[in-house]
Design a protein around this motif. Structure first.
Motif, PDB file in Angstrom:
ATOM      1  N   PRO A 124       0.847  -1.177   0.000  1.00  0.00           N
ATOM      2  CA  PRO A 124       0.000   0.000   0.000  1.00  0.00           C
ATOM      3  C   PRO A 124       0.888   1.233   0.000  1.00  0.00           C
ATOM      4  O   PRO A 124       1.453   1.584   1.022  1.00  0.00           O
ATOM      5  CB  PRO A 124      -0.793  -0.121   1.313  1.00  0.00           C
ATOM      6  CG  PRO A 124      -0.107  -1.165   2.139  1.00  0.00           C
ATOM      7  CD  PRO A 124       0.976  -1.808   1.327  1.00  0.00           C
ATOM      8  N   GLY A 125       1.036   1.861  -1.136  1.00  0.00           N
ATOM      9  CA  GLY A 125       1.963   2.999  -1.255  1.00  0.00           C
ATOM     10  C   GLY A 125       1.300   4.294  -0.834  1.00  0.00           C
ATOM     11  O   GLY A 125       1.221   5.249  -1.593  1.00  0.00           O
ATOM     12  N   LEU A 126       0.834   4.324   0.404  1.00  0.00           N
ATOM     13  CA  LEU A 126       0.040   5.474   0.838  1.00  0.00           C
ATOM     14  C   LEU A 126       0.916   6.589   1.413  1.00  0.00           C
ATOM     15  O   LEU A 126       0.559   7.229   2.410  1.00  0.00           O
ATOM     16  CB  LEU A 126      -1.022   5.021   1.851  1.00  0.00           C
ATOM     17  CG  LEU A 126      -1.886   3.834   1.379  1.00  0.00           C
ATOM     18  CD1 LEU A 126      -3.018   3.564   2.359  1.00  0.00           C
ATOM     19  CD2 LEU A 126      -2.455   4.086  -0.021  1.00  0.00           C
ATOM     20  N   ILE A 154      -5.634   8.526   5.615  1.00  0.00           N
ATOM     21  CA  ILE A 154      -6.519   8.471   4.446  1.00  0.00           C
ATOM     22  C   ILE A 154      -6.295   7.169   3.692  1.00  0.00           C
ATOM     23  O   ILE A 154      -5.166   6.762   3.441  1.00  0.00           O
ATOM     24  CB  ILE A 154      -6.243   9.661   3.499  1.00  0.00           C
ATOM     25  CG1 ILE A 154      -6.496  10.990   4.235  1.00  0.00           C
ATOM     26  CG2 ILE A 154      -7.105   9.563   2.246  1.00  0.00           C
ATOM     27  CD1 ILE A 154      -6.110  12.226   3.436  1.00  0.00           C
ATOM     28  N   ARG A 155      -7.409   6.526   3.340  1.00  0.00           N
ATOM     29  CA  ARG A 155      -7.320   5.313   2.528  1.00  0.00           C
ATOM     30  C   ARG A 155      -7.405   5.723   1.051  1.00  0.00           C
ATOM     31  O   ARG A 155      -8.463   5.687   0.438  1.00  0.00           O
ATOM     32  CB  ARG A 155      -8.453   4.368   2.891  1.00  0.00           C
ATOM     33  CG  ARG A 155      -8.402   3.018   2.167  1.00  0.00           C
ATOM     34  CD  ARG A 155      -9.549   2.180   2.663  1.00  0.00           C
ATOM     35  NE  ARG A 155      -9.685   0.871   2.051  1.00  0.00           N
ATOM     36  CZ  ARG A 155     -10.354   0.650   0.936  1.00  0.00           C
ATOM     37  NH1 ARG A 155     -10.900   1.627   0.284  1.00  0.00           N
ATOM     38  NH2 ARG A 155     -10.463  -0.589   0.469  1.00  0.00           N
ATOM     39  N   TYR A 156      -6.254   6.151   0.527  1.00  0.00           N
ATOM     40  CA  TYR A 156      -6.223   6.553  -0.883  1.00  0.00           C
ATOM     41  C   TYR A 156      -6.514   5.344  -1.756  1.00  0.00           C
ATOM     42  O   TYR A 156      -5.952   4.260  -1.545  1.00  0.00           O
ATOM     43  CB  TYR A 156      -4.837   7.081  -1.258  1.00  0.00           C
ATOM     44  CG  TYR A 156      -4.392   8.284  -0.469  1.00  0.00           C
ATOM     45  CD1 TYR A 156      -4.908   9.545  -0.732  1.00  0.00           C
ATOM     46  CD2 TYR A 156      -3.449   8.154   0.552  1.00  0.00           C
ATOM     47  CE1 TYR A 156      -4.483  10.652  -0.009  1.00  0.00           C
ATOM     48  CE2 TYR A 156      -3.023   9.251   1.282  1.00  0.00           C
ATOM     49  CZ  TYR A 156      -3.543  10.496   1.000  1.00  0.00           C
ATOM     50  OH  TYR A 156      -3.120  11.584   1.724  1.00  0.00           O
ATOM     51  N   ILE A 160       0.980   6.162  -4.190  1.00  0.00           N
ATOM     52  CA  ILE A 160       2.051   6.749  -5.001  1.00  0.00           C
ATOM     53  C   ILE A 160       2.148   5.943  -6.313  1.00  0.00           C
ATOM     54  O   ILE A 160       2.051   4.717  -6.293  1.00  0.00           O
ATOM     55  CB  ILE A 160       3.387   6.768  -4.220  1.00  0.00           C
ATOM     56  CG1 ILE A 160       4.475   7.531  -4.970  1.00  0.00           C
ATOM     57  CG2 ILE A 160       3.876   5.353  -3.896  1.00  0.00           C
ATOM     58  CD1 ILE A 160       4.245   9.023  -5.012  1.00  0.00           C
ATOM     59  N   PHE A 161       2.319   6.665  -7.403  1.00  0.00           N
ATOM     60  CA  PHE A 161       2.374   5.997  -8.725  1.00  0.00           C
ATOM     61  C   PHE A 161       3.503   4.965  -8.812  1.00  0.00           C
ATOM     62  O   PHE A 161       4.502   5.056  -8.096  1.00  0.00           O
ATOM     63  CB  PHE A 161       2.553   7.051  -9.827  1.00  0.00           C
ATOM     64  CG  PHE A 161       3.830   7.858  -9.683  1.00  0.00           C
ATOM     65  CD1 PHE A 161       5.043   7.393 -10.186  1.00  0.00           C
ATOM     66  CD2 PHE A 161       3.823   9.075  -9.001  1.00  0.00           C
ATOM     67  CE1 PHE A 161       6.220   8.120 -10.028  1.00  0.00           C
ATOM     68  CE2 PHE A 161       4.991   9.822  -8.834  1.00  0.00           C
ATOM     69  CZ  PHE A 161       6.193   9.332  -9.352  1.00  0.00           C
ATOM     70  N   VAL A 278      -6.830   9.855  -4.665  1.00  0.00           N
ATOM     71  CA  VAL A 278      -5.399   9.744  -5.009  1.00  0.00           C
ATOM     72  C   VAL A 278      -4.506  10.564  -4.056  1.00  0.00           C
ATOM     73  O   VAL A 278      -4.875  11.659  -3.623  1.00  0.00           O
ATOM     74  CB  VAL A 278      -5.170  10.141  -6.502  1.00  0.00           C
ATOM     75  CG1 VAL A 278      -5.673  11.530  -6.807  1.00  0.00           C
ATOM     76  CG2 VAL A 278      -3.704   9.998  -6.900  1.00  0.00           C
ATOM     77  N   LEU A 279      -3.366   9.976  -3.761  1.00  0.00           N
ATOM     78  CA  LEU A 279      -2.332  10.643  -2.962  1.00  0.00           C
ATOM     79  C   LEU A 279      -1.637  11.694  -3.825  1.00  0.00           C
ATOM     80  O   LEU A 279      -1.264  11.402  -4.969  1.00  0.00           O
ATOM     81  CB  LEU A 279      -1.302   9.591  -2.518  1.00  0.00           C
ATOM     82  CG  LEU A 279       0.026  10.113  -1.951  1.00  0.00           C
ATOM     83  CD1 LEU A 279      -0.149  10.557  -0.509  1.00  0.00           C
ATOM     84  CD2 LEU A 279       1.119   9.042  -2.038  1.00  0.00           C
ATOM     85  N   TYR A 280      -1.454  12.900  -3.292  1.00  0.00           N
ATOM     86  CA  TYR A 280      -0.642  13.893  -4.005  1.00  0.00           C
ATOM     87  C   TYR A 280       0.824  13.443  -3.969  1.00  0.00           C
ATOM     88  O   TYR A 280       1.386  13.217  -2.888  1.00  0.00           O
ATOM     89  CB  TYR A 280      -0.793  15.279  -3.369  1.00  0.00           C
ATOM     90  CG  TYR A 280      -2.038  15.981  -3.857  1.00  0.00           C
ATOM     91  CD1 TYR A 280      -2.046  16.581  -5.118  1.00  0.00           C
ATOM     92  CD2 TYR A 280      -3.199  16.006  -3.108  1.00  0.00           C
ATOM     93  CE1 TYR A 280      -3.186  17.202  -5.607  1.00  0.00           C
ATOM     94  CE2 TYR A 280      -4.346  16.625  -3.582  1.00  0.00           C
ATOM     95  CZ  TYR A 280      -4.331  17.228  -4.843  1.00  0.00           C
ATOM     96  OH  TYR A 280      -5.465  17.833  -5.320  1.00  0.00           O
TER      97      TYR A 280
END
Ligand code: OX2
Length: 834
Positions: A124-126, A154-156, A160-161, A278-280
């Motif tokens: 999980p790349g949060l 936050i559960r994005y 991260i891409f 989405v995560l910034y």
């Protein structure tokens, strides 16, 4: 309706830990949870069955922790963070449960390759980098130290891409981490909360005739919690990471549907759910977008409302909020908590302003993670008012009272008032989130000794002078469970064979390794383990990139986000310097090196993306030049993430920590490398300062200007061209890049980098170049004496005790949170069903 308090027998297939139990449980989960007979099972099915087998064995601890905390009304740490970069869960949970070896045996006995299942898990790349990974290390240590904790975030839907490299350029691919389901989380829709947005405020008279304020929002979204257990190492504690997902309220659909606006109804749903989409992908830089503010308010309000629900559930009066909860703000991303907690206490719980303010300040504490001006969060007033009109009023009120206090403390100092105001009025008006966080917190800390000092002297100077008692330092740390025990089993075994396993929870015990530095057998084992790990990484580089690297070369590694201040391009200037030496004298005797880079660039950060392209371009030329004869290799390792990091740190000989002094707040990769026996080449920046202090100067490769010298140099008027003109080696390096030598003759491709360095060089690469190259020459020389190098490597690992996140967390507990461990009771094979 209430179940009687009776004991429920839990089947051995859910809890048993004999090899036989584990095998049966795995097969049963494959069949009943994945719904697959072995003949049709995929690798992912096996992974899922294994994950569920592990999850089952977490449940008792998790439930018992919840019961214990509820019964004891335990004081609880709430770590609020927009990012949690947890990494893969499976191996880590097995380590913390003490079940890694038995599970491996069970799975292997079933004829399935356990290591492949571990590798099958995505992550999980949060989070973006250090800040999010720090939050994850802290949850690990909090659980290990048996501190009741909630992580809130936050559960994005998209983390991260994923980074691909095509033709040397970074390409971003969306990260659909939830595609195959997430066995580690449980949705808790019963604890959904409502989050208001927009609209206006009004005043009204309550039943006693007193005027009160009220927010009339224009729209709302639902926040649904998803819980993931976070285990402590070999203790019964299982805390909770609670991540919020935004959903449209059902009533919303109804209204629009009734008026015939079906499209509008569905669209409203889409808009709501966008909040946690989405995560910034920026590290150390802000994005002043309204969606980002929505994300911040969303998760903060969800979390604070959740705390209030817990208070009420445990029948604790609201006046005692600060006794029940210690809330840590991980940077300013959750700083809106200052205004939101005030709103909840004053407007909804009807406390008086002064009492609510005392509770708020006593509850909140703020950690600053950067001095970079581009990362200081501020929100345009109009944007802020449109989204959070009541919060703007509250902030004005806080500010008025605060300004009154400052005015009497620092009489006739308007400039100071303007700087400390929560509102920036120097031009277009903004809400300043760092100021809000400082005013609303009882404690403020930086993340390394140097950083905390610089905070007091620069960005938070006024706040330090106003309330020095709030300030302290909490040097970052990392968890030895994930970054040694899990990622480096061979070194873990060697260490444990010699000094026992106490070091895993008391890292200072690694000091005992110092007694073996003159033991040739130990040194030999240390060295051969490093070589074996290097071979594994070399094999994967061969497989994934087709590049042959020798394990007798120095594995010289820089992995971290790509940023000008971190100076991956300074590393490149050294590589090109070595290359130029070879071209000038192909028979020159140089110590072979493998230069490895990894890291993501923010998608909108042009210079960072060009730096990646330059690494690729240089590697292309060097790796195939016959004159080099394989003595230097350069590889850019794509999609650097936590999972891959676990393979990288243990394989390093040399850790590159070469930021411009004063720019890196702490760094944590520097600690992970050193614990695994890498030597550091670095500047006196961030936690490098303390790493060198601990390791000893003689075991650290120091170069470059100090933060103070950087400041002076800039104040005097820094002229990079003077360095260029005075240094023929530097000249040749820059000229080669500019000439198109690394870009198939294209002189324009890297011109932005060349121009930037020649004209302004904001991160002083040229000033540090000579010192860096000379230091790298000392590294090369030192590596030739393998016995000496090995001793230095052992001493580095042995002296990294203070960089365990257990030490950091203990300091937070003692100095900021005032919280004590709570032992979770054990039940064997049974759970209480109250
Ligand atoms: C990072 C800092 O850049 C890094 O130096 C530090 O080690 C890490 O946080 C954890 O404290 N975004 N990322 C950071 O700061 C911000 C803002």
């Amino acid at each position: 309706m209430q179940l009687r308090n009776e004991l429920v027998r839990v089947e051995a297939d859910r809890t048993g830990t004999t090899i036989d139990n584990l095998k049966r449980a795995f097969l049963e989960n494959l069949y009943y949870v994945q719904g697959k007979p072995p003949a049709l099972a995929t690798l992912n099915d096996y992974y899922m069955a294994l994950a569920h087998t592990v999850r089952d064995r977490i449940m008792q601890r998790w439930n018992n922790s919840a019961i214990t905390y509820t019964e004891n009304q335990s004081r609880t740490v709430c770590y609020l963070s927009a990012e949690f970069l947890m990494g893969p869960h499976l191996g880590n949970n097995l380590i913390n449960l003490g079940l890694y070896e038995p599970m491996k045996q069970a799975i292997d006995e079933l004829g399935i390759n356990f290591d492949e299942l571990i590798e099958e898990e995505g992550e999980p790349g949060l989070g973006n980098g250090g800040l999010g990974r720090l939050a994850a290390c802290y949850l690990d240590s909090l659980a290990a130290l048996e501190i009741p904790t909630m992580g809130y975030g936050i559960r994005y839907e998209f983390g991260i891409f994923k980074q691909d490299i095509r033709d040397g350029w970074q390409v971003e691919i969306t990260d659909k981490w939830l595609r195959n389901g997430n066995p580690w989380e449980l949705a808790r829709p019963e604890w959904t909360v409502s989050i208001p947005f927009g609209g206006h405020t009004e005043s009204y008279r309550n039943s006693q005739g007193v005027y009160r304020a009220r927010w009339v929002p224009a729209w709302e979204v639902k926040g649904v919690p998803y819980d993931t257990p976070t285990l402590g190492y070999k203790v019964n504690t299982a805390n909770t990471l609670r991540l919020w997902k935004a959903e449209a309220p059902e009533s919303f659909d109804f209204q629009a549907f009734n008026t015939g606006d079906y499209y509008g109804a569905v669209n409203a749903k889409v808009v709501s759910e966008n909040i946690t989409k989405v995560l910034y992908p920026n590290d150390d830089e802000i994005q002043g977008k309204v969606l980002r503010l929505q994300q911040q308010f969303f998760f903060v309000s969800c979390s604070l409302q959740d705390m209030i629900r817990i208070m009420k559930g445990q029948k604790i009066p609201m006046e005692r909020f600060h006794e029940k909860f210690a809330v840590q703000l991980n940077d300013t991303h959750p700083a809106i908590a200052v205004a939101e907690l005030m709103r909840l206490l004053v407007d909804q719980e009807f406390l008086g302003w002064d009492e609510a303010w005392a509770i708020t300040q006593n509850t909140l504490a703020y950690t600053n993670h950067t001095l970079l001006p581009e990362a200081l969060e501020r929100w345009q007033i109009d944007l802020f008012r449109d989204l959070l009109p009541r919060h703007l009023e509250i902030i004005y009120e806080i500010n008025q009272r605060f300004m009154d206090d400052v005015r009497v403390k620092f009489i006739d100092d308007d400039a100071r008032l303007a700087r400390m105001s929560l509102i920036d009025e120097s031009g277009e008006r903004y809400v300043r989130m760092a100021n809000l966080a400082c005013v609303g917190s009882h404690a403020i800390n930086g993340v390394a000794a140097l950083h905390s000092e610089l905070l007091k002297q620069t960005v938070l100077k006024d706040f330090y002078e106003y309330s020095p008692e709030k300030f302290s330092n909490k040097t970052n740390g990392v968890t030895p469970r994930r970054f040694m025990v899990l990622s480096n089993p061979r070194l873990t075994q060697l260490i444990t064979d010699r000094i026992g396993s106490g070091w895993i929870t008391d890292l200072e015990q690694l000091r005992q390794l110092e007694q073996f530095i003159d033991d040739p057998a130990f040194c030999q084992q240390w060295r051969s383990i490093k070589q074996a790990i290097k071979q594994d990484l070399a094999d994967s580089i061969q497989k994934d990139y087709g590049v042959d690297v020798s394990i007798d070369s120095i594995f010289d590694i820089q992995v971290k986000r790509i940023h000008e201040y971190k100076r991956q391009h300074l590393n490149l200037l050294h590589i090109i310097t070595l290359y130029n030496r070879i071209k000038a004298n192909p028979n020159i005797d140089i110590t072979p090196r493998t230069f490895l880079f990894g890291g993501k660039a923010a998608p909108g950060y042009f210079m960072a993306k060009l730096m990646i392209k330059l690494v690729s371009a240089v590697s292309e030329v060097i790796n195939r030049d016959p004159d080099v004869r394989g003595r230097i290799k350069v590889v850019f390792l794509k999609n650097y993430n936590v999972k891959f990091a676990q393979h990288v740190y243990p394989a390093a000989d040399l850790s590159e920590q070469i930021s411009t002094a004063g720019k890196e707040a702490s760094g944590t990769g520097n600690m992970k490398f050193a614990m695994n026996g890498a030597l550091t080449i670095g500047t006196l920046d961030g936690a490098n300062v303390e790493i060198m202090e601990q390791a000893g100067e003689e075991n650290f490769f120091l170069f470059g200007l100090t933060a103070e010298e950087v400041r002076e140099r800039k104040a005097r008027g820094y002229d990079p061209k003077a360095y260029y003109n005075a240094n023929p080696n530097l000249q040749l390096v820059i000229d080669r890049i500019a000439s198109g030598f690394f870009s198939h003759g294209d002189k324009t491709l890297f011109q932005p980098i060349v121009d930037n360095l020649m004209q302004s060089d904001p991160y002083l690469l040229f000033a540090d170049y000579q010192s860096y190259v000379e230091c790298q020459d000392r590294v090369a020389e030192a590596y030739r004496d393998q016995d000496k190098w090995t001793r230095m490597s052992i001493l580095n690992a042995a002296r990294m005790g203070m960089f365990s996140s257990d030490r950091s967390i203990q300091e937070y507990c003692d100095d900021i949170w005032n919280v004590k461990p709570v032992t979770v009771k054990e039940t064997e094979g049974f759970c209480s069903a109250t």
